[in-house]
Design a protein around this motif. Sequence first.
Motif, PDB file in Angstrom:
ATOM      1  N   VAL A  21      -9.038  -2.972  27.413  1.00  0.00           N
ATOM      2  CA  VAL A  21     -10.312  -3.384  27.986  1.00  0.00           C
ATOM      3  C   VAL A  21     -11.409  -3.309  26.932  1.00  0.00           C
ATOM      4  O   VAL A  21     -12.235  -4.203  26.801  1.00  0.00           O
ATOM      5  N   TRP A  22     -11.427  -2.250  26.153  1.00  0.00           N
ATOM      6  CA  TRP A  22     -12.429  -2.118  25.102  1.00  0.00           C
ATOM      7  C   TRP A  22     -12.288  -3.234  24.084  1.00  0.00           C
ATOM      8  O   TRP A  22     -13.267  -3.816  23.643  1.00  0.00           O
ATOM      9  N   PHE A  23     -11.057  -3.569  23.723  1.00  0.00           N
ATOM     10  CA  PHE A  23     -10.814  -4.609  22.723  1.00  0.00           C
ATOM     11  C   PHE A  23     -11.380  -5.944  23.175  1.00  0.00           C
ATOM     12  O   PHE A  23     -11.982  -6.667  22.410  1.00  0.00           O
ATOM     13  N   ALA A  28     -13.077 -10.888  32.736  1.00  0.00           N
ATOM     14  CA  ALA A  28     -13.563 -11.650  33.883  1.00  0.00           C
ATOM     15  C   ALA A  28     -12.461 -11.607  34.935  1.00  0.00           C
ATOM     16  O   ALA A  28     -11.286 -11.790  34.625  1.00  0.00           O
ATOM     17  N   LEU A  29     -12.836 -11.331  36.151  1.00  0.00           N
ATOM     18  CA  LEU A  29     -11.844 -11.249  37.220  1.00  0.00           C
ATOM     19  C   LEU A  29     -11.481 -12.649  37.688  1.00  0.00           C
ATOM     20  O   LEU A  29     -12.337 -13.480  37.912  1.00  0.00           O
ATOM     21  N   SER A  30     -10.199 -12.911  37.832  1.00  0.00           N
ATOM     22  CA  SER A  30      -9.774 -14.221  38.307  1.00  0.00           C
ATOM     23  C   SER A  30      -9.865 -14.255  39.830  1.00  0.00           C
ATOM     24  O   SER A  30      -9.903 -13.231  40.491  1.00  0.00           O
ATOM     25  N   GLU A  31      -9.894 -15.469  40.359  1.00  0.00           N
ATOM     26  CA  GLU A  31      -9.972 -15.639  41.811  1.00  0.00           C
ATOM     27  C   GLU A  31      -8.815 -14.938  42.521  1.00  0.00           C
ATOM     28  O   GLU A  31      -8.952 -14.502  43.641  1.00  0.00           O
ATOM     29  N   ALA A  32      -7.680 -14.809  41.856  1.00  0.00           N
ATOM     30  CA  ALA A  32      -6.489 -14.245  42.491  1.00  0.00           C
ATOM     31  C   ALA A  32      -6.627 -12.761  42.795  1.00  0.00           C
ATOM     32  O   ALA A  32      -5.959 -12.246  43.680  1.00  0.00           O
ATOM     33  N   ILE A  76     -15.359  -6.369  34.404  1.00  0.00           N
ATOM     34  CA  ILE A  76     -15.053  -4.939  34.436  1.00  0.00           C
ATOM     35  C   ILE A  76     -15.384  -4.355  33.072  1.00  0.00           C
ATOM     36  O   ILE A  76     -14.938  -4.866  32.044  1.00  0.00           O
ATOM     37  N   SER A  77     -16.150  -3.268  33.062  1.00  0.00           N
ATOM     38  CA  SER A  77     -16.552  -2.631  31.809  1.00  0.00           C
ATOM     39  C   SER A  77     -15.448  -1.731  31.271  1.00  0.00           C
ATOM     40  O   SER A  77     -14.412  -1.528  31.907  1.00  0.00           O
ATOM     41  N   PHE A  78     -15.699  -1.158  30.119  1.00  0.00           N
ATOM     42  CA  PHE A  78     -14.766  -0.240  29.471  1.00  0.00           C
ATOM     43  C   PHE A  78     -14.397   0.920  30.395  1.00  0.00           C
ATOM     44  O   PHE A  78     -13.264   1.381  30.405  1.00  0.00           O
ATOM     45  N   LEU A  79     -15.342   1.370  31.198  1.00  0.00           N
ATOM     46  CA  LEU A  79     -15.096   2.482  32.121  1.00  0.00           C
ATOM     47  C   LEU A  79     -14.592   2.003  33.476  1.00  0.00           C
ATOM     48  O   LEU A  79     -14.636   2.736  34.450  1.00  0.00           O
ATOM     49  N   MET A  80     -14.102   0.752  33.492  1.00  0.00           N
ATOM     50  CA  MET A  80     -13.530   0.157  34.704  1.00  0.00           C
ATOM     51  C   MET A  80     -14.545   0.035  35.838  1.00  0.00           C
ATOM     52  O   MET A  80     -14.205   0.135  37.007  1.00  0.00           O
TER      53      MET A  80
END
Length: 147
Positions: A21-23, A28-32, A76-80
């Motif tokens: 996630v950091w990398f 971006a969250l997908s519609e699914a 979603i950020s690095f800290l989820m």
Amino acid sequence: MRRNLVVGSLVITVVFAYVSVWFYKSLALSEAVLTREDQQYYEGCHSIFEKISSSVSIPASPISSTGKAMFCELRISFLMKKYLYVTIYGVTDLEQQNVVSKILQQNSPDNLLVKLVIFEKENWKKSSSGDVSRGDEKKILERWIDR
């Protein structure tokens, strides 16, 4: 011994997930994978964009669902932690940028941070094969907005 192996595997998995996630800085969250609450955030973007469009001049975009050069993603950020990522093109006046920020602050969901990024203009490049993609774009504002 077996317990140490399980704990070690779990630690490696968690570390790998955070590093991934950091990398990518954010996903971006997908519609699914959207929950009902996530879908409400997206629907809220459209009403916020209507308010922005009625207060600030936004140029047209050939790919935006609103017809304007405004885009909204749930990330979603690095800290989820989820946040809205709002991208707007063509608002170069500082007063107009502040109006956009104020509208986002007043109308964004209570429990969600908003990252506003404004670019000078959209830059579309067409390849020799006819494919269209974004070229280099000049970022003029990047701001976190909390309610």
